[in-house]
Design a protein around this motif. Structure first.
Motif, PDB file in Angstrom:
ATOM      1  N   TRP A 130      40.804  41.310  47.917  1.00 21.88           N
ATOM      2  CA  TRP A 130      41.272  42.057  46.745  1.00 21.88           C
ATOM      3  C   TRP A 130      41.509  43.539  46.990  1.00 21.88           C
ATOM      4  CZ3 TRP A 130      37.549  40.017  42.394  1.00 21.88           C
ATOM      5  CH2 TRP A 130      37.892  38.698  42.093  1.00 21.88           C
ATOM      6  N   GLY A 131      41.072  44.074  48.094  1.00 27.25           N
ATOM      7  CA  GLY A 131      41.217  45.508  48.319  1.00 27.25           C
ATOM      8  C   GLY A 131      39.941  46.250  47.936  1.00 27.25           C
ATOM      9  N   ARG A 132      39.997  47.563  48.025  1.00 28.56           N
ATOM     10  CA  ARG A 132      38.813  48.391  47.796  1.00 28.56           C
ATOM     11  C   ARG A 132      38.489  48.481  46.309  1.00 28.56           C
ATOM     12  NH1 ARG A 132      37.903  53.921  50.852  1.00 28.56           N
ATOM     13  NH2 ARG A 132      37.396  52.380  52.423  1.00 28.56           N
ATOM     14  N   ILE A 133      37.292  48.064  45.960  1.00 33.50           N
ATOM     15  CA  ILE A 133      36.798  48.159  44.589  1.00 33.50           C
ATOM     16  C   ILE A 133      36.284  49.584  44.387  1.00 33.50           C
ATOM     17  CG2 ILE A 133      35.147  47.242  42.906  1.00 33.50           C
ATOM     18  CD1 ILE A 133      37.232  45.190  43.924  1.00 33.50           C
ATOM     19  N   THR A 134      36.712  50.228  43.289  1.00 31.85           N
ATOM     20  CA  THR A 134      36.306  51.602  43.037  1.00 31.85           C
ATOM     21  C   THR A 134      35.384  51.743  41.835  1.00 31.85           C
ATOM     22  OG1 THR A 134      38.329  51.930  41.764  1.00 31.85           O
ATOM     23  CG2 THR A 134      38.371  52.592  44.087  1.00 31.85           C
ATOM     24  N   ARG A 135      35.496  50.829  40.881  1.00 31.62           N
ATOM     25  CA  ARG A 135      34.674  50.893  39.669  1.00 31.62           C
ATOM     26  C   ARG A 135      34.191  49.498  39.280  1.00 31.62           C
ATOM     27  NH1 ARG A 135      34.397  55.532  37.159  1.00 31.62           N
ATOM     28  NH2 ARG A 135      35.898  57.128  37.648  1.00 31.62           N
TER      29      ARG A 135
ATOM     30  N   TYR B 258      41.868  51.287  41.906  1.00 29.76           N
ATOM     31  CA  TYR B 258      42.950  52.190  41.508  1.00 29.76           C
ATOM     32  C   TYR B 258      44.315  51.653  41.926  1.00 29.76           C
ATOM     33  CZ  TYR B 258      39.584  55.838  40.360  1.00 29.76           C
ATOM     34  OH  TYR B 258      38.581  56.563  39.793  1.00 29.76           O
ATOM     35  N   THR B 259      44.368  51.018  43.061  1.00 26.91           N
ATOM     36  CA  THR B 259      45.664  50.607  43.597  1.00 26.91           C
ATOM     37  C   THR B 259      46.020  49.158  43.354  1.00 26.91           C
ATOM     38  OG1 THR B 259      44.617  50.122  45.706  1.00 26.91           O
ATOM     39  CG2 THR B 259      45.557  52.321  45.435  1.00 26.91           C
TER      40      THR B 259
END
Length: 190
Positions: A58-63, A103-104
């Motif tokens: 899924w990509g980088r989780i930020t929140r 974010y992305t």
């Protein structure tokens, strides 16, 4: 006296792999994107393994957003691989759901299976939450599992009673029939 710590000499924290079940990539949008079964209710200790497991698919989780009713302590931030994961909480959020944001890339909703759940029940919940296009919300899946678990426990209890009574037939009122109450078969045996 001054003390210097060599970070390379410190033992690395070993993350146990996250127990996850994710919906396959499909065009069917459902209520949930999968399920997560943490090993404890320590959100600060559990989130790094979850974020690491989701980085590739899924990509980088930020929140992350949770309902504080299921977590004794909700940290504001959690360190994950040298970066910060921001954690928020909302009492209006479904208590059985975890919301992950990037974010992305976007947003994902995961069913959170309580750590004390029996493995068979957790397996049923993980499979149900990963069905593509499912319209069942996290709370509904958990309520269904309560009913299923109760049915399984009742069936086990009835089977144990059957075995304890020597396999005696039960009346509709839950009382065992004696062998003399059974009708005779064609060959005269009861």
């Amino acid at each position: 006296m001054t003390m210097t710590l060599d970070r390379a000499a410190q033992p690395a924290v070993v993350l146990r792999p996250a127990r996850l079940s994710l919906t396959p990539k499909t065009t069917l949008a459902g209520q949930l994107d999968g399920a997560w079964w943490p090993r404890s209710r320590d959100l600060g200790a559990e989130l790094p393994a979850l974020a690491a497991a989701l980085e590739e698919p899924w990509g980088r989780i930020t929140r992350v957003s949770v309902n504080p009713g299921r977590w004794p302590v909700v940290p504001r931030t959690v360190a994950v691989d040298g970066r910060v994961l921001h954690v928020g909480w909302f009492t209006e959020q479904d208590p059985d759901k975890l919301i992950l944001l990037s974010y992305t890339v976007g947003r994902w909703d995961l069913l959170v299976i309580p750590p004390e759940t029996e493995p068979a029940a957790a397996a049923r919940l993980m499979a149900a939450a990963a069905i593509p296009g499912s319209v069942l919300a996290a709370g509904v899946l958990m309520a269904n599992e309560v009913v299923i678990g109760r049915g399984i426990r009742d069936a086990r209890r009835r089977e144990a009673a059957w075995e304890d009574e020597g396999g005696a037939c039960m009346s509709t009122f839950g009382e065992p029939f004696g062998r003399s109450a059974l009708p005779l078969s064609a060959n005269g045996w009861r």
